[in-house]
Design a protein around this motif. Structure first.
Motif: not given
Length: 253
Positions: A28, A142, A165, A168-169, A176
């Motif tokens: 990140d 993420t 992830y 985050g996505c 993410g």
């Protein structure tokens, strides 16, 4: 002639190696650079110069006023009213986190994880990222996934990494999504969010200017993986990502 053929074979080997490397999950770092850059900008813009102002800030920070704690951190990062002191600045950013500022949790966590101007503490960084993620900070989720994937501050756990992830996505952090796709490709065990495919997530992330996603999408278009092969489109994506300083895209191009 044999020398030329040998060089060609070597070039192909190197290229394939590079193409395979870009499918590994990425960090990140881009988010971190934006965060720290914004913090420095805020330090320059908001740092008061009068001693009375800083006394008032300290009083308000002691009363759990997160904005005042962050302003003290900016002062210490900018080195305008006080000598630069990242360690003390992180302490104030943590206090802002405790006072309820979710972004401050992620900022402190990143500094502690990287050991930038402060002693690295991955276990504490993990806790702070977890706090921010629980408060629905998508970028923190993420980052938490990355730490689980790399085994930073905790045992390596690919399943947990994928879950973070995914969070985050789902929360809107395109990195993410990119990391989730790459992790899925590397393990062949992860399951993407319902209805999503690797290509669709990469396309969306690329549209949102994630250069690494554009690079990986270029690989799929070049190889015809999950999508009809399109070398012209792959070149365009590699070019775009290369201009954004993604070395792998430049090499693939």
């Amino acid at each position: 002639m044999r020398s030329i053929q040998g060089s060609a074979r070597l070039a192909v080997t190197v290229r394939l190696l590079v193409a395979s490397l870009i499918l590994v999950s990425v960090s990140d770092a881009g988010m971190a650079q934006r965060t720290i850059g914004a913090t420095r900008a805020a330090a320059i813009a908001k740092a008061p110069t009068a001693a009375g102002d800083t006394t008032a800030l300290l009083t308000k920070c002691e009363a759990s006023k997160s904005a005042s704690c962050l302003q003290m951190a900016w002062l210490l990062l900018a080195g305008k009213t006080f000598p630069p002191d990242t360690t003390r600045a992180v302490t104030f950013i943590e206090r802002a986190c405790t006072a309820g500022d979710t972004r401050a949790c992620g900022q402190a966590a990143w500094l502690l994880r990287q050991g930038r101007g402060v002693r690295a503490d991955t276990a504490k960084a993990l806790t702070l990222f977890s706090t921010a993620c629980d408060r629905r900070d998508a970028k923190a989720c993420t980052s938490l996934g990355y730490m689980h994937e790399m085994g930073m501050g905790t045992a390596r756990d690919v399943a947990q990494a994928a879950a973070f992830y995914d969070r985050g996505c789902a929360g809107g952090d395109r990195r993410g999504c990119t990391n989730l796709v790459n992790l899925r490709d590397s393990t062949q065990e992860m399951v993407l969010s319902s209805g999503a495919t690797s290509v669709s997530l990469l396309r969306e992330s690329c549209t949102m200017k994630d250069a690494l996603a554009c690079t990986n999408l270029g690989v799929r278009l070049e190889r015809g993986r999950g999508v009809q092969a399109n070398a012209v489109r792959a070149v365009a994506l590699y070019t775009r990502a290369c201009q954004d300083n993604v070395l792998e895209a430049c090499l693939n191009l």
